[in-house]
Design a protein around this motif. Structure first.
Motif, PDB file in Angstrom:
ATOM      1  N   ASP A 167      39.403  34.016  15.568  1.00 34.36           N
ATOM      2  CA  ASP A 167      40.592  33.676  16.361  1.00 34.36           C
ATOM      3  C   ASP A 167      41.861  33.944  15.559  1.00 34.36           C
ATOM      4  OD1 ASP A 167      39.200  32.993  18.573  1.00 34.36           O
ATOM      5  OD2 ASP A 167      39.115  30.853  18.135  1.00 34.36           O
ATOM      6  N   GLN A 168      41.791  33.577  14.284  1.00 28.99           N
ATOM      7  CA  GLN A 168      42.953  33.817  13.421  1.00 28.99           C
ATOM      8  C   GLN A 168      43.278  35.324  13.369  1.00 28.99           C
ATOM      9  OE1 GLN A 168      42.578  31.309  10.004  1.00 28.99           O
ATOM     10  NE2 GLN A 168      43.836  32.717   8.801  1.00 28.99           N
ATOM     11  N   ASN A 169      42.211  36.121  13.262  1.00 25.21           N
ATOM     12  CA  ASN A 169      42.422  37.576  13.223  1.00 25.21           C
ATOM     13  C   ASN A 169      42.998  38.082  14.542  1.00 25.21           C
ATOM     14  OD1 ASN A 169      41.337  37.595  10.699  1.00 25.21           O
ATOM     15  ND2 ASN A 169      39.325  38.343  11.324  1.00 25.21           N
ATOM     16  N   ILE A 170      42.540  37.498  15.664  1.00 23.61           N
ATOM     17  CA  ILE A 170      43.038  37.950  16.971  1.00 23.61           C
ATOM     18  C   ILE A 170      44.543  37.665  17.071  1.00 23.61           C
ATOM     19  CG2 ILE A 170      42.947  37.525  19.483  1.00 23.61           C
ATOM     20  CD1 ILE A 170      39.935  37.031  19.194  1.00 23.61           C
ATOM     21  N   ILE A 171      44.953  36.450  16.690  1.00 20.71           N
ATOM     22  CA  ILE A 171      46.378  36.093  16.803  1.00 20.71           C
ATOM     23  C   ILE A 171      47.218  36.932  15.835  1.00 20.71           C
ATOM     24  CG2 ILE A 171      48.083  34.214  16.536  1.00 20.71           C
ATOM     25  CD1 ILE A 171      46.342  34.043  19.093  1.00 20.71           C
ATOM     26  N   SER A 172      46.716  37.134  14.610  1.00 19.31           N
ATOM     27  CA  SER A 172      47.487  37.973  13.677  1.00 19.31           C
ATOM     28  C   SER A 172      47.614  39.379  14.238  1.00 19.31           C
ATOM     29  CB  SER A 172      46.826  38.083  12.306  1.00 19.31           C
ATOM     30  OG  SER A 172      46.397  36.851  11.877  1.00 19.31           O
ATOM     31  N   GLY A 173      46.537  39.879  14.838  1.00 21.25           N
ATOM     32  CA  GLY A 173      46.563  41.218  15.422  1.00 21.25           C
ATOM     33  C   GLY A 173      47.572  41.296  16.567  1.00 21.25           C
ATOM     34  N   LEU A 174      47.604  40.252  17.405  1.00 24.70           N
ATOM     35  CA  LEU A 174      48.547  40.254  18.525  1.00 24.70           C
ATOM     36  C   LEU A 174      49.992  40.195  18.019  1.00 24.70           C
ATOM     37  CD1 LEU A 174      46.886  37.956  21.231  1.00 24.70           C
ATOM     38  CD2 LEU A 174      47.343  40.410  21.377  1.00 24.70           C
ATOM     39  N   ALA A 175      50.208  39.394  16.962  1.00 19.92           N
ATOM     40  CA  ALA A 175      51.561  39.285  16.399  1.00 19.92           C
ATOM     41  C   ALA A 175      52.006  40.646  15.870  1.00 19.92           C
ATOM     42  CB  ALA A 175      51.584  38.241  15.298  1.00 19.92           C
ATOM     43  N   GLU A 176      51.078  41.325  15.204  1.00 21.37           N
ATOM     44  CA  GLU A 176      51.396  42.640  14.644  1.00 21.37           C
ATOM     45  C   GLU A 176      51.707  43.627  15.774  1.00 21.37           C
ATOM     46  OE1 GLU A 176      49.043  45.663  11.768  1.00 21.37           O
ATOM     47  OE2 GLU A 176      48.395  43.578  11.722  1.00 21.37           O
ATOM     48  N   ARG A 177      50.916  43.519  16.857  1.00 22.10           N
ATOM     49  CA  ARG A 177      51.127  44.390  18.020  1.00 22.10           C
ATOM     50  C   ARG A 177      52.522  44.163  18.603  1.00 22.10           C
ATOM     51  NH1 ARG A 177      50.608  45.514  23.395  1.00 22.10           N
ATOM     52  NH2 ARG A 177      49.115  47.144  23.927  1.00 22.10           N
ATOM     53  N   MET A 178      52.887  42.892  18.704  1.00 22.21           N
ATOM     54  CA  MET A 178      54.172  42.550  19.298  1.00 22.21           C
ATOM     55  C   MET A 178      55.331  43.094  18.457  1.00 22.21           C
ATOM     56  SD  MET A 178      54.809  41.287  22.132  1.00 22.21           S
ATOM     57  CE  MET A 178      54.275  39.866  23.036  1.00 22.21           C
ATOM     58  N   GLN A 179      55.185  43.050  17.128  1.00 22.05           N
ATOM     59  CA  GLN A 179      56.234  43.600  16.239  1.00 22.05           C
ATOM     60  C   GLN A 179      56.454  45.079  16.546  1.00 22.05           C
ATOM     61  OE1 GLN A 179      57.949  42.131  14.013  1.00 22.05           O
ATOM     62  NE2 GLN A 179      56.889  40.279  13.342  1.00 22.05           N
ATOM     63  N   ILE A 180      55.333  45.782  16.718  1.00 16.87           N
ATOM     64  CA  ILE A 180      55.444  47.221  16.969  1.00 16.87           C
ATOM     65  C   ILE A 180      56.047  47.466  18.357  1.00 16.87           C
ATOM     66  CG2 ILE A 180      54.152  49.397  17.128  1.00 16.87           C
ATOM     67  CD1 ILE A 180      52.160  48.152  15.138  1.00 16.87           C
ATOM     68  N   VAL A 181      55.605  46.642  19.308  1.00 19.04           N
ATOM     69  CA  VAL A 181      56.133  46.768  20.672  1.00 19.04           C
ATOM     70  C   VAL A 181      57.651  46.600  20.656  1.00 19.04           C
ATOM     71  CG1 VAL A 181      56.227  45.517  22.873  1.00 19.04           C
ATOM     72  CG2 VAL A 181      54.022  46.138  21.898  1.00 19.04           C
ATOM     73  N   ARG A 182      58.128  45.652  19.839  1.00 22.45           N
ATOM     74  CA  ARG A 182      59.582  45.428  19.744  1.00 22.45           C
ATOM     75  C   ARG A 182      60.287  46.702  19.262  1.00 22.45           C
ATOM     76  NH1 ARG A 182      58.824  40.276  17.117  1.00 22.45           N
ATOM     77  NH2 ARG A 182      58.490  39.080  19.009  1.00 22.45           N
ATOM     78  N   LYS A 183      59.667  47.342  18.244  1.00 17.36           N
ATOM     79  CA  LYS A 183      60.279  48.573  17.720  1.00 17.36           C
ATOM     80  C   LYS A 183      60.289  49.672  18.774  1.00 17.36           C
ATOM     81  CE  LYS A 183      58.666  48.217  13.001  1.00 17.36           C
ATOM     82  NZ  LYS A 183      57.636  48.836  12.179  1.00 17.36           N
ATOM     83  N   LEU A 184      59.253  49.625  19.648  1.00 18.99           N
ATOM     84  CA  LEU A 184      59.147  50.644  20.699  1.00 18.99           C
ATOM     85  C   LEU A 184      60.375  50.677  21.584  1.00 18.99           C
ATOM     86  CD1 LEU A 184      55.713  50.593  22.570  1.00 18.99           C
ATOM     87  CD2 LEU A 184      56.856  52.524  21.515  1.00 18.99           C
ATOM     88  N   SER A 185      60.967  49.497  21.768  1.00 19.83           N
ATOM     89  CA  SER A 185      62.078  49.431  22.714  1.00 19.83           C
ATOM     90  C   SER A 185      63.250  50.314  22.255  1.00 19.83           C
ATOM     91  CB  SER A 185      62.533  47.983  22.915  1.00 19.83           C
ATOM     92  OG  SER A 185      63.053  47.503  21.711  1.00 19.83           O
ATOM     93  N   ASP A 186      63.340  50.575  20.928  1.00 21.49           N
ATOM     94  CA  ASP A 186      64.403  51.466  20.434  1.00 21.49           C
ATOM     95  C   ASP A 186      64.242  52.878  20.982  1.00 21.49           C
ATOM     96  OD1 ASP A 186      64.990  49.295  18.963  1.00 21.49           O
ATOM     97  OD2 ASP A 186      64.286  50.110  17.047  1.00 21.49           O
ATOM     98  N   GLN A 187      62.993  53.236  21.295  1.00 20.57           N
ATOM     99  CA  GLN A 187      62.708  54.608  21.710  1.00 20.57           C
ATOM    100  C   GLN A 187      62.796  54.805  23.226  1.00 20.57           C
ATOM    101  OE1 GLN A 187      61.846  56.627  19.102  1.00 20.57           O
ATOM    102  NE2 GLN A 187      61.896  54.872  17.717  1.00 20.57           N
ATOM    103  N   LYS A 188      63.045  53.715  23.950  1.00 17.69           N
ATOM    104  CA  LYS A 188      62.959  53.830  25.419  1.00 17.69           C
ATOM    105  C   LYS A 188      64.256  53.459  26.108  1.00 17.69           C
ATOM    106  CE  LYS A 188      58.128  52.396  26.039  1.00 17.69           C
ATOM    107  NZ  LYS A 188      57.392  51.229  26.530  1.00 17.69           N
ATOM    108  N   ARG A 189      64.432  53.981  27.297  1.00 14.37           N
ATOM    109  CA  ARG A 189      65.540  53.508  28.125  1.00 14.37           C
ATOM    110  C   ARG A 189      65.132  52.203  28.778  1.00 14.37           C
ATOM    111  NH1 ARG A 189      67.068  58.210  32.136  1.00 14.37           N
ATOM    112  NH2 ARG A 189      67.139  56.347  33.459  1.00 14.37           N
ATOM    113  N   LEU A 190      66.143  51.407  29.074  1.00  5.91           N
ATOM    114  CA  LEU A 190      65.850  50.079  29.604  1.00  5.91           C
ATOM    115  C   LEU A 190      65.019  50.125  30.890  1.00  5.91           C
ATOM    116  CD1 LEU A 190      66.307  47.068  29.213  1.00  5.91           C
ATOM    117  CD2 LEU A 190      68.463  47.287  30.430  1.00  5.91           C
TER     118      LEU A 190
END
Ligand code: PEP
Ligand code: MN
Length: 398
Positions: free
Chosen positions: A309-332
Motif C-alpha cells: 500500500d505504501q508503494n502504491i501511494i508513493s507511486g500515485l504521488a510520483e504520478r501526480m507530480q509528473i501530471v502537474r508538470k504536464l500541464s506546462d505542455q498543454k493548453r487549458l
C-alpha cells in the motif's frame, strides 16, 4: 504456461552481425525462450531464485539448506557433488552419495535440484536423478562435454568461463543446442580481471548483451563473482535490475564450517533477508518475485500488504507530480485527452490480465486517477496564468 515475450531486435553492429551467423540456434529471433521444468518457468516474468551450498556435505546440511530455499520462495536447490577444485588436494565432492542427499532434500521441500557434471561418468550418474545439470566455468569450452549435454533431455545451466568473451560463451551454448538440446540457461558468474578485491568481476553488461543476441534465459551467480558474502545482496539486486531471469546463490547452514566457498556463502538468515527484498526490485523492472516464508501468518500477510500500500501511494504521488508538470505542455482546454486515457486503460487492462488481476479494477480505478489528474492540471494552470482563469470561466459560461 507463460506467454513468451515478443522482442524486436535492435540493429546490431558489424561484429555482432558476424557473431549472429554462427548463432544459428541460439540467436535471438522474435521471441525469448521460456524453459519450463515441472511448472517452474525460467525466462518468464518471474525471477527464479536458486540456492544451496557450494558442495553437498551431509544429509542434514542439505535438509536445512532446502528448508531455507523453500522459505525464501526459491525454486531450485543447488549443491555440487563433483567439484572441479583449483587444487587437487581440496575436497572433490561426495559423488553419488551426495546426489542422493541433494535429491532427497529437494524432494522433501518440493524443490527442483541442480548439480554440476564434469564428464561422461558424472553425467550418467546424475542424469535420471536431478532436474537440471550445470556445466561449470572451467568446463565451458570442454566441447566434448558440451556435445554430451546436447544429447540429453535436461535443461543445462551453462556458466560463463573464467576468461571467456560473451561470444565464446554463446558459441558454447550453440554447441549444446546444435547437438540437439534446446534447453540452455546462460549463467554469468564473474570473469577474471586485474581487480583483486573480489574473486572475479561480475560482468553485468554481459547479461544485457547476451539477452540482445540470444533468446536464451540468463541468470546470475553473484557468489563466485564476488567471492565474499558482504557483496552478494547488492549484486543480486543489481543483476535483477540488469535483466537477469534468475539468481544462483551459495548459502550454507553454517558457512564457517563449509568445506568449500564458505567466505562467499550466505547464512540462511542473510539468504532470507535478501529474498524478502527481491520483490521490490523485481517489481521495479516489471518482473515478479514472491517471498514465500511469511505467506501464512496473519501478521506477516498484513505487513506485506502495508508495504505494498505504501508503494502504491508513493507511486500515485510520483504520478501526480509528473501530471502537474504536464500541464506546462498543454493548453487549458486540452488538459483532458480522452484518446490517451483509453489507450492507457487498454494497456493496463492487458497487463492486469497477464498478472491475474481483475481487469475491472483497472477500469474503475483509472477514471478516478485521471479525474484527479485533470483537476490538478487545471488548478496548476490557473495558478501559473491567472489571466487565463477569467477567459476559462467565460468559455465555460457560454
Ligand atoms: C559452482 O557453482 O559450484 C562452481 C564451481 O561455479 P563456477 O563453475 O562458476 O566456478
Ligand atoms: Mn562454489
Amino acid at each position: 504456461m507463460e506467454r513468451a515475450e515478443k522482442v524486436t531486435r535492435k540493429s546490431l553492429n558489424l561484429r555482432e552481425e558476424m557473431m549472429m551467423k554462427d548463432l544459428k540456434l541460439a540467436g535471438l529471433e522474435s521471441e525469448r525462450s521460456i524453459i519450463e521444468v515441472d511448472g517452474v518457468a525460467l525466462g518468464g516474468r518471474e525471477i527464479i531464485l536458486m540456492g544451496g551450498p557450494c558442495a553437498v556435505e551431509s544429509s542434514i546440511q542439505m535438509q536445512e539448506s532446502a528448508a531455507t530455499v523453500k522459505r525464501a520462495g526459491g525454486k531450485v536447490l543447488r549443491g555440487g557433488v563433483f567439484k572441479p577444485r583449483t587444487s587437487p588436494y581440496s575436497f572433490q565432492g561426495l559423488g553419488l552419495e551426495g546426489v542422493n542427499y541433494l535429491v532427497q532434500a529437494a524432494k522433501e521441500q518440493g524443490l527442483l535440484c541442480v548439480t554440476e557434471v564434469v564428464d561422461t561418468t558424472s553425467l550418467d550418474l546424475v542424469l535420471d536423478k536431478v532436474d537440471l545439470l550445470q556445466i561449470g566455468a572451467r568446463n565451458m569450452q570442454n566441447f566434448e562435454l558440451l556435445k554430451l549435454a546436447g544429447k540429453v533431455n535436461k535443461p543445462i545451466i551453462l556458466k560463463r568461463g573464467l576468461s571467456a568473451t560473451v561470444e565464446e560463451w554463446l558459441l558454447a551454448a550453440e554447441y549444446i543446442l546444435s547437438a540437439g538440446n534446446s534447453q540452455v540457461i546462460l549463467c554469468e558468474r564473474g570473469i577474471r580481471t586485474f581487480e583483486p578485491s573480489t574473486r572475479n568481476t561480475l560482468d553485468l553488461s554481459s547479461v544485457g548483451v547476451a539477452k540482445e543476441l540470444t533468446h536464451l534465459p540468463v541468470i546470475v551467480d553473484p557468489s563466485h563473482a564476488a567471492g565474499r558474502r558482504d557483496l552478494i545482496s547488492a549484486l543480486s539486486k543489481a543483476a535483477i535490475a540488469g535483466g537477469a531471469d534468475g539468481l544462483l546463490i551459495e548459502m550454507h547452514p553454517n558457512p564457517d564450517e563449509a568445506v568449500s566457498d564458505g567466505p562467499q556463502s550466505l547464512t540462511p538468515e542473510q539468504f532470507l533477508t535478501l529474498a524478502r527484498e527481491l520483490g521490490g526490485v523485481a517489481r521495479s523492472v516489471e518482473r515478479v518475485f514472491n517471498f514465500a516464508e511469511t505467506a501464512d501468518t496473519l501478521e506477516s500477510l498484513r505487513a506485506q500488504i502495508d508495504q505494498i500500500d505504501q508503494n502504491i501511494i508513493s507511486g500515485l504521488a510520483e504520478r501526480m507530480q509528473i501530471v502537474r508538470k504536464l500541464s506546462d505542455q498543454k493548453r487549458l482546454d486540452r488538459v483532458k485527452d480522452t484518446n490517451r486515457e483509453k489507450d492507457i486503460i487498454q494497456r493496463l487492462v492487458n497487463l492486469a490480465e497477464d498478472l491475474d488481476l481483475p481487469s475491472d479494477l483497472v477500469r474503475k480505478l483509472y477514471p478516478l486517477i485521471f479525474e484527479f489528474g485533470v483537476q490538478t492540471q487545471i488548478k496548476s494552470k490557473l495558478k501559473q496564468e491567472p489571466k487565463l482563469s477569467q477567459s476559462f470561466y467565460n468559455l465555460g459560461s457560454k
